[in-house]
Design a protein around this motif. Structure first.
Motif, PDB file in Angstrom:
ATOM      1  N   HIS A  36      -1.540 -21.498 -13.789  1.00 40.41           N
ATOM      2  CA  HIS A  36      -0.969 -20.110 -12.976  1.00 40.41           C
ATOM      3  C   HIS A  36      -2.434 -19.416 -11.961  1.00 40.41           C
ATOM      4  O   HIS A  36      -3.246 -19.921 -12.073  1.00 40.41           O
ATOM      5  CB  HIS A  36      -0.690 -18.981 -13.938  1.00 40.41           C
ATOM      6  CG  HIS A  36      -1.919 -18.392 -14.890  1.00 40.41           C
ATOM      7  ND1 HIS A  36      -2.465 -19.179 -15.807  1.00 40.41           N
ATOM      8  CD2 HIS A  36      -3.234 -17.450 -14.340  1.00 40.41           C
ATOM      9  CE1 HIS A  36      -3.905 -17.813 -16.375  1.00 40.41           C
ATOM     10  NE2 HIS A  36      -3.808 -17.029 -15.111  1.00 40.41           N
ATOM     11  N   ALA A  87      -3.090 -15.228 -10.182  1.00 37.18           N
ATOM     12  CA  ALA A  87      -2.692 -13.690 -10.174  1.00 37.18           C
ATOM     13  C   ALA A  87      -2.987 -12.910  -8.742  1.00 37.18           C
ATOM     14  O   ALA A  87      -4.086 -13.460  -7.656  1.00 37.18           O
ATOM     15  CB  ALA A  87      -3.339 -13.389 -10.987  1.00 37.18           C
ATOM     16  N   ARG A 141      -2.482  -9.162  -7.155  1.00 36.77           N
ATOM     17  CA  ARG A 141      -1.904  -7.416  -7.214  1.00 36.77           C
ATOM     18  C   ARG A 141      -1.377  -7.158  -5.788  1.00 36.77           C
ATOM     19  O   ARG A 141      -2.352  -6.540  -5.048  1.00 36.77           O
ATOM     20  CB  ARG A 141      -3.619  -7.325  -7.635  1.00 36.77           C
ATOM     21  CG  ARG A 141      -4.522  -7.322  -9.164  1.00 36.77           C
ATOM     22  CD  ARG A 141      -5.633  -7.204  -8.834  1.00 36.77           C
ATOM     23  NE  ARG A 141      -6.594  -7.773 -10.009  1.00 36.77           N
ATOM     24  CZ  ARG A 141      -7.940  -8.504  -9.784  1.00 36.77           C
ATOM     25  NH1 ARG A 141      -8.630  -7.594  -8.627  1.00 36.77           N
ATOM     26  NH2 ARG A 141      -8.152  -8.672 -11.466  1.00 36.77           N
ATOM     27  N   PHE A 199       1.479 -14.132 -12.614  1.00 34.68           N
ATOM     28  CA  PHE A 199       0.787 -12.659 -12.680  1.00 34.68           C
ATOM     29  C   PHE A 199       1.216 -12.036 -11.602  1.00 34.68           C
ATOM     30  O   PHE A 199       0.268 -12.150 -10.822  1.00 34.68           O
ATOM     31  CB  PHE A 199      -0.746 -13.132 -13.867  1.00 34.68           C
ATOM     32  CG  PHE A 199      -0.473 -11.609 -14.655  1.00 34.68           C
ATOM     33  CD1 PHE A 199       0.510 -11.625 -15.528  1.00 34.68           C
ATOM     34  CD2 PHE A 199      -0.696 -10.495 -14.563  1.00 34.68           C
ATOM     35  CE1 PHE A 199       0.023 -10.760 -16.617  1.00 34.68           C
ATOM     36  CE2 PHE A 199      -0.775  -9.655 -15.117  1.00 34.68           C
ATOM     37  CZ  PHE A 199      -0.432  -9.711 -16.586  1.00 34.68           C
ATOM     38  N   ASN A 222      -6.958 -13.767  -6.627  1.00 27.45           N
ATOM     39  CA  ASN A 222      -7.815 -13.542  -7.324  1.00 27.45           C
ATOM     40  C   ASN A 222      -8.528 -14.497  -8.385  1.00 27.45           C
ATOM     41  O   ASN A 222      -9.469 -14.397  -8.521  1.00 27.45           O
ATOM     42  CB  ASN A 222      -7.812 -11.849  -8.108  1.00 27.45           C
ATOM     43  CG  ASN A 222      -6.663 -12.421  -9.079  1.00 27.45           C
ATOM     44  OD1 ASN A 222      -7.745 -12.638  -9.735  1.00 27.45           O
ATOM     45  ND2 ASN A 222      -5.986 -11.151  -9.526  1.00 27.45           N
ATOM     46  N   HIS A 223      -7.021 -16.037  -8.684  1.00 21.51           N
ATOM     47  CA  HIS A 223      -8.173 -16.427  -9.452  1.00 21.51           C
ATOM     48  C   HIS A 223      -6.784 -17.795  -9.529  1.00 21.51           C
ATOM     49  O   HIS A 223      -6.095 -17.062  -9.660  1.00 21.51           O
ATOM     50  CB  HIS A 223      -8.291 -16.502 -10.950  1.00 21.51           C
ATOM     51  CG  HIS A 223      -8.086 -15.769 -11.736  1.00 21.51           C
ATOM     52  ND1 HIS A 223      -7.034 -14.516 -11.972  1.00 21.51           N
ATOM     53  CD2 HIS A 223      -7.511 -17.232 -13.480  1.00 21.51           C
ATOM     54  CE1 HIS A 223      -6.405 -14.493 -12.923  1.00 21.51           C
ATOM     55  NE2 HIS A 223      -5.625 -15.345 -13.376  1.00 21.51           N
ATOM     56  N   GLN A 272      -8.134 -18.173 -23.357  1.00 22.68           N
ATOM     57  CA  GLN A 272      -8.933 -18.279 -22.092  1.00 22.68           C
ATOM     58  C   GLN A 272     -10.449 -18.048 -21.890  1.00 22.68           C
ATOM     59  O   GLN A 272     -11.006 -17.105 -22.164  1.00 22.68           O
ATOM     60  CB  GLN A 272      -7.350 -17.398 -20.988  1.00 22.68           C
ATOM     61  CG  GLN A 272      -6.149 -18.005 -21.040  1.00 22.68           C
ATOM     62  CD  GLN A 272      -5.753 -16.624 -20.335  1.00 22.68           C
ATOM     63  OE1 GLN A 272      -5.917 -15.414 -20.995  1.00 22.68           O
ATOM     64  NE2 GLN A 272      -5.655 -16.930 -18.997  1.00 22.68           N
ATOM     65  N   GLU A 288     -10.522 -19.422 -13.572  1.00 22.98           N
ATOM     66  CA  GLU A 288     -10.082 -19.101 -14.758  1.00 22.98           C
ATOM     67  C   GLU A 288      -9.715 -20.470 -15.630  1.00 22.98           C
ATOM     68  O   GLU A 288      -9.247 -21.654 -14.694  1.00 22.98           O
ATOM     69  CB  GLU A 288      -9.223 -18.366 -15.580  1.00 22.98           C
ATOM     70  CG  GLU A 288      -8.637 -18.258 -17.047  1.00 22.98           C
ATOM     71  CD  GLU A 288      -7.956 -17.150 -16.547  1.00 22.98           C
ATOM     72  OE1 GLU A 288      -7.809 -15.595 -16.798  1.00 22.98           O
ATOM     73  OE2 GLU A 288      -6.385 -17.543 -15.969  1.00 22.98           O
ATOM     74  N   PHE A 324       1.989 -15.011 -21.285  1.00 21.08           N
ATOM     75  CA  PHE A 324       0.255 -14.176 -20.423  1.00 21.08           C
ATOM     76  C   PHE A 324      -0.596 -13.432 -21.869  1.00 21.08           C
ATOM     77  O   PHE A 324       1.038 -12.802 -22.440  1.00 21.08           O
ATOM     78  CB  PHE A 324       0.550 -13.562 -19.744  1.00 21.08           C
ATOM     79  CG  PHE A 324       0.330 -14.586 -17.800  1.00 21.08           C
ATOM     80  CD1 PHE A 324      -0.894 -14.639 -18.098  1.00 21.08           C
ATOM     81  CD2 PHE A 324       1.557 -14.950 -17.728  1.00 21.08           C
ATOM     82  CE1 PHE A 324      -0.869 -16.160 -16.829  1.00 21.08           C
ATOM     83  CE2 PHE A 324       1.483 -15.613 -16.435  1.00 21.08           C
ATOM     84  CZ  PHE A 324       0.367 -16.018 -16.412  1.00 21.08           C
ATOM     85  N   PHE A 365      -9.647  -9.465 -17.364  1.00 22.82           N
ATOM     86  CA  PHE A 365      -9.706  -8.854 -16.530  1.00 22.82           C
ATOM     87  C   PHE A 365     -10.915  -7.317 -15.799  1.00 22.82           C
ATOM     88  O   PHE A 365     -11.405  -7.330 -15.336  1.00 22.82           O
ATOM     89  CB  PHE A 365      -8.752  -7.241 -16.627  1.00 22.82           C
ATOM     90  CG  PHE A 365      -7.511  -6.973 -16.002  1.00 22.82           C
ATOM     91  CD1 PHE A 365      -7.757  -6.575 -14.765  1.00 22.82           C
ATOM     92  CD2 PHE A 365      -6.289  -7.706 -17.026  1.00 22.82           C
ATOM     93  CE1 PHE A 365      -6.267  -6.383 -14.298  1.00 22.82           C
ATOM     94  CE2 PHE A 365      -4.821  -7.799 -16.024  1.00 22.82           C
ATOM     95  CZ  PHE A 365      -5.017  -7.490 -14.323  1.00 22.82           C
TER      96      PHE A 365
HETATM   97  C1  OOG Z   1      -4.545 -10.881 -13.926  1.00 20.77           C
HETATM   98  C2  OOG Z   1      -5.548 -10.983 -14.851  1.00 20.77           C
HETATM   99  C3  OOG Z   1      -4.279 -11.331 -15.959  1.00 20.77           C
HETATM  100  C4  OOG Z   1      -4.604 -14.028 -17.455  1.00 20.77           C
HETATM  101  O1  OOG Z   1      -4.220 -14.932 -16.867  1.00 20.77           O
HETATM  102  O2  OOG Z   1      -4.567 -13.286 -18.674  1.00 20.77           O
HETATM  103  C5  OOG Z   1      -4.493 -12.439 -15.896  1.00 20.77           C
HETATM  104  C6  OOG Z   1      -5.319 -10.243 -12.919  1.00 20.77           C
HETATM  105  O3  OOG Z   1      -6.900 -10.213 -13.093  1.00 20.77           O
HETATM  106  O4  OOG Z   1      -5.666  -9.562 -11.466  1.00 20.77           O
HETATM  107  O5  OOG Z   1      -4.662 -13.461 -15.082  1.00 20.77           O
END
Ligand code: OOG
Ligand code: NI
Length: 459
Positions: free
Chosen positions: A68, A70, A72, A127, A223-224, A264, A291, A394, A403
């Motif tokens: 995955h 993520a 925003r 996400f 962002n990751h 994680q 991550e 998630f 976060f």
């Molecule tokens: C998303 C965080 C959620 C996860 O692995 O729980 C996520 C974020 O930091 O924008 O990627």
């Protein structure tokens, strides 16, 4: 033959494209991918049984690829368009996550493949959070943020054209699909030039670091990204050895014989140089990290309630003066209450299972005896086996640590937590799917298939 490329194939290309871009943008992420590949190789060498299981499930070839990423988003319109773009790649909104309970002014969904087959081809999901401007307390700053966001265009014109083309024609051909992936990837790249002045960035930061991360840039940089590891504790231990600054603890449930949900960990976000508008002042911004995840069984409503209660219990014990070892010991002690045994998890209906014939001869014999199809009996006799269904979603709130630890700074904001699923769905212009219902469907589909096979053998 359809002239169109399958949406699962487009998603596969997209995940590769994102991986290549992110490795280039964040070199440390490349180190993380190598580390995960090494840990997975060693784990498979030590565990032939696991290797066989993965081979049978057709998963061996793509173990350490990304699971995955993520992003925003800033506006309802961005979210609605993102839904259309992800749909081209067979990714649909599943689940609603209210992050205000974790002191983060966003709510979110996960765009992901939903069918068993699509997940097998490539499970890549994103996400996707939407900023909740209404949670910014200062009305002037809120209005300014809204205005800044209204000006930006996060998709290339060609990406929008190809999305529309896919919607009207029913698909994209190979050339269009390749172009779509290139164009869509652009939306998620990093921009070193902010769209705001240094001063505005400071004010946005003061409202919340995440507000600054969304509002100050031309687009929703990824962002990751997160590859899958077969042994997250080994990966966690290996990170510092390779010069990667790991966060202190692995989030989620403790290590178990039969993993559940999602565990994680990550490396801390980088400080990156950015240039502001106006006087062109240089500054820094922390947002992007790497991550790793390890996935286990999807839990039923009852299983999830037990998980939430136990995690809450660990949290309420507090962290004062404690070390990482203390935390892990506490987590393990409290979670002793969650059975780590597939038969018990099955009997207590804590997890979802996919049923499959274990002993074909005995299965045929049972059917030939003309006994009614009785799943419980077939399972109890070991004729049918129940394999846990993997969790595809998630845990951002229980993993609020991810976060928080990656926004930089140690601030803790608190918002009057209030889920606003309807508002989110109005922005999305679609209902989010209920993840528990999806797992229940997968489980039921395996029962139905077994029953059909059984009835066919009776005649
Ligand atoms: C998303 C965080 C959620 C996860 O692995 O729980 C996520 C974020 O930091 O924008 O990627
Ligand atoms: Ni993540």
């Amino acid at each position: 033959m359809s002239p169109f490329v399958n949406s699962d194939q487009i998603r596969d290309l997209f995940s590769q494209s994102m991986s290549a871009m992110y490795r280039q943008e964040v070199p440390q992420y490349g180190t993380l991918l190598e580390l995960v590949a090494d840990v997975n190789r060693a784990t498979l060498e030590q565990n032939p049984e696991l290797r066989q299981q993965l081979q049978d499930a057709g998963e061996l070839n793509r173990i350490d690829v990304e699971r995955h990423g993520a992003i925003r988003l800033g506006t309802a319109e961005e979210l609605a368009t993102m839904r259309r773009v992800f749909r081209v790649m067979g990714m649909h909104p599943v689940g609603y996550y209210d992050l205000s309970v974790a002191g983060v002014p966003v709510h979110a969904t996960a765009f992901r493949p939903v069918s068993d087959e699509a997940l097998r081809i490539n499970p890549f999901r994103v996400f996707t959070s939407l900023l909740r401007l209404e949670l910014i307390a200062d009305p002037a700053l809120r209005a300014q943020a809204r205005e800044i966001l209204a000006q930006r265009r996060i998709f290339t014109p060609r990406a929008l054209e190809l999305t529309l083309q896919c919607e009207t024609a029913g698909g994209l051909d190979a050339r269009q699909a390749a172009e779509f992936v290139r164009e869509a990837t652009q939306t998620f790249r990093w921009h070193g030039e902010a769209t705001v002045s240094h001063d505005t960035h400071r004010q946005l930061l003061a409202a919340h670091r995440l507000v600054a991360d969304v509002v100050s840039f031309k687009g929703p940089h990824i962002n990751h990204l997160t590859p899958r590891t077969l042994d997250i504790d080994a990966a966690q231990a290996e990170m510092p050895r390779r010069g990667v600054a790991a966060k202190d603890v692995v989030e989620g449930p403790p290590r178990r014989r039969h993993p559940i949900l999602l565990r994680q960990t990550s490396f801390k976000a980088l400080e990156e140089a950015i240039v502001f508008t106006g006087d062109g002042a240089a500054g820094a911004h922390t947002a992007r990290f790497g991550e790793i995840e390890q996935r286990g069984a999807a839990l039923t409503g009852a299983g999830r309630a037990l998980y939430d209660r136990l995690l809450g219990q660990v949290r309420s014990m507090g962290n004062a003066g404690s070390t990482t070892d203390d935390y892990e010991a506490r987590l393990a002690a409290v979670f002793a209450e969650f059975p780590d045994d597939l038969d018990a998890m099955h009997a207590q209906q804590l997890a979802f299972f996919r049923y499959a014939v274990q002993d074909q001869a005995a299965f045929a014999q049972a059917a030939a005896s003309d006994a009614d199809f009785d799943l419980a009996a077939l399972h109890a006799q070991g004729i049918v086996e129940a394999r846990p269904i993997i969790y595809e979603d998630f845990l951002p709130v229980s993993a609020a640590g991810i976060f928080q630890s990656n926004l930089g700074g140690s601030e803790q904001k608190s918002y009057a937590a209030n889920a606003a699923k309807e508002l989110f769905e109005a922005a999305l212009q679609e209902r989010v799917a209920d993840e528990i219902a999806l797992y229940a469907q997968s489980q039921q589909a395996s029962v139905d298939a077994l029953k059909r096979a059984y009835l066919a053998l009776m005649r």
